[in-house]
Design a protein around this motif. Structure first.
Motif, short mmCIF file in Angstrom:
data_model
loop_
_atom_site.label_atom_id
_atom_site.label_comp_id
_atom_site.label_asym_id
_atom_site.label_seq_id
_atom_site.Cartn_x
_atom_site.Cartn_y
_atom_site.Cartn_z
N CYS A 237 0.83 -1.21 0.00
CA CYS A 237 0.00 0.00 0.00
C CYS A 237 0.86 1.26 0.00
CB CYS A 237 -0.93 0.00 1.21
SG CYS A 237 -2.24 -1.24 1.15
N LEU A 238 1.95 1.25 0.76
CA LEU A 238 2.86 2.40 0.79
C LEU A 238 3.48 2.63 -0.58
CD1 LEU A 238 4.72 1.94 4.19
CD2 LEU A 238 3.26 3.86 3.53
N ALA A 239 3.83 1.53 -1.26
CA ALA A 239 4.43 1.65 -2.59
C ALA A 239 3.43 2.25 -3.58
CB ALA A 239 4.90 0.28 -3.07
N ILE A 240 2.16 1.83 -3.51
CA ILE A 240 1.14 2.34 -4.42
C ILE A 240 0.88 3.83 -4.17
CG2 ILE A 240 -1.27 2.16 -5.13
CD1 ILE A 240 -1.11 -0.82 -4.50
N VAL A 241 0.78 4.21 -2.89
CA VAL A 241 0.55 5.62 -2.55
C VAL A 241 1.71 6.47 -3.04
CG1 VAL A 241 0.38 7.25 -0.64
CG2 VAL A 241 -0.96 5.15 -0.59
N THR A 242 2.93 5.98 -2.85
CA THR A 242 4.12 6.72 -3.33
C THR A 242 4.05 6.92 -4.83
OG1 THR A 242 5.46 5.78 -1.54
CG2 THR A 242 6.63 6.70 -3.43
N TRP A 243 3.69 5.89 -5.55
CA TRP A 243 3.58 5.99 -7.01
C TRP A 243 2.50 6.98 -7.42
CZ3 TRP A 243 -0.70 4.56 -10.00
CH2 TRP A 243 -0.51 4.62 -11.38
N MET A 244 1.38 6.97 -6.73
CA MET A 244 0.28 7.88 -7.05
C MET A 244 0.70 9.34 -6.92
SD MET A 244 -3.11 6.04 -5.43
CE MET A 244 -4.09 4.91 -6.43
N PHE A 245 1.43 9.66 -5.86
CA PHE A 245 1.86 11.05 -5.67
C PHE A 245 2.98 11.43 -6.63
CE2 PHE A 245 -0.55 10.95 -1.73
CZ PHE A 245 -0.97 12.26 -1.62
N ARG A 246 3.83 10.49 -6.95
CA ARG A 246 4.91 10.79 -7.89
C ARG A 246 4.39 11.07 -9.29
NH1 ARG A 246 9.86 6.50 -6.59
NH2 ARG A 246 10.62 7.56 -4.70
N THR A 247 3.38 10.32 -9.69
CA THR A 247 2.84 10.45 -11.05
C THR A 247 1.67 11.41 -11.11
OG1 THR A 247 1.37 8.55 -10.73
CG2 THR A 247 3.57 8.12 -11.63
N GLY A 248 1.10 11.78 -9.94
CA GLY A 248 -0.08 12.63 -9.92
C GLY A 248 -1.33 11.91 -10.37
N TYR A 249 -1.34 10.58 -10.25
CA TYR A 249 -2.46 9.77 -10.72
C TYR A 249 -3.77 10.21 -10.08
CZ TYR A 249 -5.41 5.61 -11.33
OH TYR A 249 -6.44 4.76 -11.63
N ARG A 250 -4.66 10.74 -10.90
CA ARG A 250 -6.00 11.20 -10.50
C ARG A 250 -5.96 12.25 -9.38
NH1 ARG A 250 -10.36 6.27 -11.29
NH2 ARG A 250 -9.90 5.99 -13.49
N LEU A 251 -4.82 12.87 -9.21
CA LEU A 251 -4.70 13.95 -8.25
C LEU A 251 -4.57 15.30 -8.93
CD1 LEU A 251 -2.21 12.37 -5.68
CD2 LEU A 251 -4.60 12.97 -5.25
N LYS A 252 -3.96 15.30 -10.10
CA LYS A 252 -3.70 16.54 -10.81
C LYS A 252 -4.48 16.64 -12.11
CE LYS A 252 0.97 16.78 -8.91
NZ LYS A 252 2.42 16.87 -9.20
N SER A 253 -5.50 15.82 -12.23
CA SER A 253 -6.32 15.87 -13.45
C SER A 253 -7.79 15.76 -13.09
CB SER A 253 -5.94 14.71 -14.38
OG SER A 253 -6.15 13.47 -13.75
#
Length: 253
Positions: A237-253
């Motif tokens: 779960c930590l790895a997935i959250v890290t990836w989401m913030f690094r890529t901006g997945y569904r956070l910046k769009s």
């Protein structure tokens, strides 16, 4: 580390519990009471002890874990999804707050609420059956570790979901069935060899088994394996959250 920002987000999320007291506290307590009326009294009266433990007491760790998993996911997923839904997530992302601080605040608040609910469920269960806790430190450790792990999982779901229906999709269609089939209300040793082998692929088995061991010193699988599986899921779960913030997945769009 911006502790002031973490405290502000944490307090805001915790305040939401007070505004939804009926849903957050009263409803789970009533549900627990009904479980004991149906399973503990009606069904338990016709069942023998399991591993030297009465059936009513045996299902207590499973009931706590059932509420803990669903509430951890629900609290964390809604906590991060709602700012995305109303658009305030962009203000948070543009503020001088790091991803670690955002995750710590939201996950910390969700885990806190889930642990409190777990303890309330335990207190409610004590009104119906005699409970012993042989390893109280490990009980609290499993409770906290599971709450943090599944709050992180809920945080992932809250970012992944693009509508309210998807927020309930994983808890209702995946987590709850896995919990019921993961030995919450029975010992997997009661199953035929084939189905017991199949059940071991259910990750919830290890959570429930380790938590039950902290109560009665008995488990369906080794406590070391239960702890290891929980830590592996936490790391994932930590790895997935890290990836989401690094890529901006569904956070910046």
């Amino acid at each position: 580390m911006n502790f002031q920002a973490i405290r502000a987000i944490y307090r805001f999320e915790m305040a939401r519990t007070g505004r939804t007291l009926l849903q957050s506290i009263v409803s789970p307590v009533l549900s627990t009471s009904l479980y004991f009326v149906v399973f503990g009294s009606a069904i338990g009266a016709h069942m023998t002890e399991i591993g030297g433990v009465s059936y009513g007491a045996f299902i207590v760790p499973g009931l706590i874990m059932l509420g803990l998993l669903t509430q951890s996911i629900s609290n964390a997923s809604f906590g991060i999804y709602f700012p995305r839904f109303v658009g305030t997530i962009y203000e948070l992302l543009s503020a001088p707050v790091s991803a670690i601080e955002i995750v710590a605040a939201y996950v910390g608040a969700a885990a806190t609420k889930s642990v409190l609910l777990g303890l309330i469920t335990l207190a409610t269960a004590a009104l119906f059956v005699d409970i012993r806790i042989e390893h109280p430190v490990w009980m609290l450790a499993f409770l906290l570790l599971t709450a943090v792990t599944f709050s992180l999982f809920g945080f992932v779901i809250g970012i992944w979901a693009d509508n309210f229906e998807k927020l309930q999709l994983v808890p209702l269609l995946i987590v709850t069935p896995l919990t019921f089939l993961g030995g919450s209300f029975y010992s997997i040793d009661m199953l035929p060899p084939f189905w017991r082998a199949v059940t071991l692929f259910n990750p919830v088995v290890y959570l429930v088994s380790g938590f039950r061991w902290s109560f009665y010193g008995k488990s369906d699988v080794g406590v070391e394996l239960s702890l290891a599986m929980t830590l592996v899921f936490l790391a994932l779960c930590l790895a997935i959250v890290t990836w989401m913030f690094r890529t901006g997945y569904r956070l910046k769009s």
